[in-house]
Design a protein around this motif. Structure first.
Motif, PDB file in Angstrom:
ATOM      1  N   LYS A 745      -3.812   9.369  -2.438  1.00 49.27           N
ATOM      2  CA  LYS A 745      -5.247   9.128  -2.436  1.00 49.27           C
ATOM      3  C   LYS A 745      -5.748   9.029  -1.004  1.00 49.27           C
ATOM      4  N   ALA A 797     -10.544  16.918  -1.039  1.00 43.91           N
ATOM      5  CA  ALA A 797      -9.406  16.112  -1.494  1.00 43.91           C
ATOM      6  C   ALA A 797      -8.259  17.026  -1.911  1.00 43.91           C
ATOM      7  N   THR A 838     -13.816   8.290   2.112  1.00 47.30           N
ATOM      8  CA  THR A 838     -14.015   8.984   0.826  1.00 47.30           C
ATOM      9  C   THR A 838     -15.446   9.430   0.627  1.00 47.30           C
ATOM     10  N   SER A 843     -14.586  15.772  -3.819  1.00 48.69           N
ATOM     11  CA  SER A 843     -13.519  15.300  -4.698  1.00 48.69           C
ATOM     12  C   SER A 843     -13.244  16.202  -5.882  1.00 48.69           C
TER      13      SER A 843
END
Length: 846
Positions: A745, A797, A838, A843
């Protein structure tokens, strides 16, 4: 001065080799932030090349005839990819160059005849006064830094770091004279060498271009190579077999903070002279006619705009009367300047703008306008042009025949001549440094059964390093080195001739168990900028070569390691897994020289002993990046001057393999940072055809790619999809890479993009994707037409691609972009990263 022999590794033996002629502490003062000018620190150099009244009269007479436009044209140096013969006829440029990886007709395999043909056309255009009204011969400059390294078949000598280990100035002068001859065969006048950087931090990607961390060796070598290239002042100086030499890069490029290429040098002025200027003192003392300004800054001021150093110190105090040439668009980095506009550099003392790309025309026009409006004085222009003309007269360019008709021109038998290769082979032998020889395993008997392993064993491109045919030294195969030899070639010749057996196996597999394994491994080729490191841990995070060494040792096979490298690196585990460890540096095209030393004669007597001694201290840890002889606290693993011979009977104990977590962690992996990183290459795919990019331009059916400049030379790739055909540009490799360190992650694929057209609706970015990148991320999700004309950093990602890569365990292609319609963009700085914010990451849930 010969460096002393020692046979132990202890740092306490520093006194045995002292300060090598340098009484002061040579460590950079990293806290220094200000400096006071003191020209008295710098010497007044004797006139090695006396002022010639006849030459000065000719310079004055010609200058008086020239218009402002003609004068400024003498100060402009374009590059062969961006200037035509008709441009030369129209403007009469004083010089031009081929950058690394640039060839006549954009053909990597251009023949010497092709080089001569271009030189002749450019020369004839320069002396044709039908358009520009003047007939001053132009000069062609080239980076012949370890031989005539841009030309297929030329003799390639060891890079400077290896030559420094040989510590043989007489040999260096021979090498330079041979280089000059091979350059003259192709009609070229001028060589951008020697590099006289004194490297203080081995993280610097140009470390291998330095001869030593010791200014004394650099100074001696500067004089030797200038003498070899130009001849010694007097009879024969700059004659039919010599070229104009350039000492570079003035000044302090080897002392930037953190080893950052083109970074900031904070040394005080005394250290700048004592450490970084000794190559100029002796190189100019030998008569060098040109100096190249450095990309780096000194206390925050770019050298290309530093009047104190270029004019007050170099020209006035030191009395240099040749010319100062810039480096690749280096003027554009000066505060307030651009590639197209920089009066500051001319006023500071730069005489020739090196201006590749199409920036040369606006730069020429802007400079003319700046003289007319008084921003640049006519006196400064006249001084610059006088210096250029003075060198041209001294070099006989007004009197010599045209390039195609000069004494050595077209004598292609001199390119890679056997006598030249013999000198290069000698240089290989003398540059090898023996760090370990436990139980006297070396020299090997030639009648032995030998396994030759490692990806460097039969790889002339890898052993030659950067500045080899292409700028970065990448994209080459053994077929690109006719007449050259790999390290394996030499081993095979020796062993086969004496009844032994040789098996070449890159991965170390074998059918018959060998008596000894010789494993050749090391750094992949790189050049300036692209070779910068953040610490010196070799193969950090993916110790493949160490695994091969351990694999062989586990089978009870003695291992001799031959390490190919452009700098000292932390290789304690690899040394521990070897019975003998030889540093071969970057030996060039004559790999057979390695076997000359590794093997005895048939009767067991020494054939050639090891002569090389470390001219760079060897690190004790991955973070031991700036260990230099003369430092107050000096504790290397192998000290400056270390190098075993066959007379030494020393067993090296096991070395510590402990490293800090900081040095061992991997939070970023560069895929393309300036260059495409090993083991990947850039590939074009279109109309069921594929092409690997091995030069600075590539075109396949409906897609083309070209290297282009963003921050530094050729650090980005311009990609142009030209039709509605499906095409793809990918960074890829035939074997997969395990990148599971980037499947957690927060891990992302990051890249910078400059959009120059509307976004194609069918364009996608992906990893391991097919020609259409059907499983990739739509480009329209990442950029919009509003982003056109400006750089944008994109993060995707990595879990977006989990199904395509087995959670990043098998990555064949870490980056690809495909389009079914026209699309024009530029990409740079492609990498995998962890712990990215993030909020900035795409994503794939959108």
């Amino acid at each position: 001065m010969m460096m002393p022999r020692i046979s132990l590794i202890t740092p306490v033996m520093i006194a045995a080799f002292g300060l090598s002629g340098c009484a002061q502490d040579l460590d950079s003062k990293t806290e220094q932030t200000t400096h006071a000018a003191n020209t008295a620190i710098w010497p007044k150099l004797p006139k090695t090349v006396p002022v010639d009244k006849t030459v000065e009269s000719k310079v004055s007479a010609l200058l008086a005839k020239m218009t402002l436009e003609q004068k400024v044209a003498q100060m402009i140096q374009p590059e062969i990819r961006d200037v035509t013969v008709e441009d030369m006829r129209r403007y009469g440029f004083g010089s031009y160059l081929n950058g690394g990886g640039a060839f006549p007709n954009n053909n990597k395999h251009a023949t010497p005849a092709d080089w001569i043909a271009l030189a002749e056309k450019m020369y004839q255009a320069s002396v044709d006064d039908s358009l520009d009204g003047i007939n001053i011969p132009t000069m062609w400059g080239t980076d012949a830094v370890h031989g005539h390294n841009n030309v297929i078949g030329a003799t390639l000598f060891p890079h400077n770091i290896g030559l420094g280990a040989a510590n043989n100035p007489e040999l260096i002068e021979k090498i330079a004279a041979i280089t000059a001859k091979e350059v003259m065969v192709t009609g070229i006048d001028w060589v951008f060498a020697p590099t006289v950087a004194v490297v203080r931090d081995d993280r610097w990607g140009r470390t291998y271009e330095g001869y030593s961390e010791d200014p004394a060796i650099v100074g001696k070598y500067a004089a030797a190579i200038v003498s070899g290239l130009q001849g010694r002042p007097g009879d024969g100086f700059l004659g039919d077999q010599q070229v104009i030499s350039t000492v570079k890069h003035f000044v302090g490029d080897g002392g930037t903070q953190g080893g950052d290429d083109q970074g900031n040098n904070l040394d005080n002025e005394q250290d700048l002279f004592d450490i970084h200027a000794q190559g100029y003192v002796q190189g100019l003392g030998a008569g060098a006619q040109s100096v190249m300004a450095s990309f780096n800054s000194w206390h925050g001021e770019k050298i290309h705009g530093n009047k104190y150093l270029l004019t007050d110190v170099l020209k006035t105090q030191m009395g240099f009367d040749g010319f100062v040439v810039g480096d690749w668009n280096g003027h554009g980095q000066v505060t307030g300047c651009s590639n197209e506009n920089c009066s500051q550099s001319i006023n500071a003392g730069l005489d020739i703008f090196m201006v590749p790309t199409n920036a040369w025309k606006p730069l020429l026009e802007n400079t003319i306008a700046q003289v007319k409006n008084g921003e640049i004085s006519q006196t400064r222009i006249d001084d610059a042009v006088s210096r250029i003309l003075r060198v041209k007269f001294r070099a006989g360019l007004f009197d010599k025949p045209s390039p195609a008709n000069r004494a050595l021109s077209g004598k292609t038998e001199l390119i890679g001549h056997p006598e030249h290769r013999a000198v290069a082979r000698q240089a290989v032998r003398e540059s090898l440094v023996l760090l370990k020889n436990n139980d006297g395993i070396l020299p090997l008997k030639p009648s032995t059964r030998i396994l030759v392993a490692g990806d460097g064993a039969d790889n002339i491109g890898k052993q030659s390093g950067g500045w080899t045919i292409t700028w970065q030294g990448t994209g080459n195969s053994n077929e690109d080195f006719p007449g050259g030899s790999s390290i394996y070639d030499g081993i095979n010749d020796v062993v086969s001739a004496h009844g032994g057996q040789v098996q070449l196996s890159v991965d170390g597999s074998f059918t018959d168990k060998p008596d000894v394994a010789i494993v050749v491994f090391g750094e992949e080729p790189y050049a300036e900028g692209n070779g910068d490191l953040d610490n010196l841990d070799y193969q950090r995070g993916q110790a493949k070569d160490l695994a091969l060494l351990k694999q062989l040792k586990a089978q009870g096979i003695p291992v001799v390691s031959v390490f190919i490298t452009g700098r000292p690196l932390w290789v304690n585990p690899e040394i521990n897994a070897s019975d003998a460890f030889v540093v071969a540096w970057l030996p060039g095209s004559e790999g057979k020289g390695v076997a000359d030393v590794l093997f005895s004669n048939a009767d067991g007597k020494i054939n050639h002993d090891f002569k090389g001694q470390l001219s760079f201290s060897w690190p004790n840890s991955p973070d031991d990046t700036a260990v230099n002889v003369g430092n107050e606290q000096y504790a290397p693993l192998f000290a400056y001057g270390y190098g075993l011979t066959y007379r030494d009977q020393t067993n090296l104990p096991l070395l510590s393999e402990e490293i800090t977590q900081t040095a061992n962690s991997v939070s970023k992996l560069a895929i393309m940072q300036g260059t495409v990183k090993s083991p990947w290459s850039l590939q074009l795919h279109s109309a069921e055809k594929s092409l690997t990019m091995t030069s600075n331009t590539a075109k396949l059916e409906s897609v083309r790619v070209r290297t282009t400049d963003r921050f530094v030379q050729e650090d980005a790739r311009a990609i142009h999809f030209m039709s509605s055909e499906i095409s793809k540009v990918a960074i890829a490799h035939v074997f997969p890479e395990d990148l599971r360190a980037f499947n957690s992650k927060g891990s992302v694929l990051s890249f910078d993009m400059l959009l120059n057209s509307d976004v194609s609706n069918d364009a996608k970015v992906g990893i391991n994707c097919d020609v259409a990148c059907s499983q990739g991320v739509l480009l329209s999700k990442l950029v919009t037409n509003k982003d056109k004309g400006k750089w944008k950093t994109i993060h995707i990602a990595t879990n977006c691609f989990a199904n395509d890569t087995d959670n990043m365990a098998k990555v064949y292609s870490p980056f690809a972009i495909a389009s079914k319609g026209p699309l024009n963009l530029v990409v740079s700085n492609i990498s995998f990263n962890t712990n990215t914010d993030t909020a900035l990451v795409h994503s794939c849930s959108e």
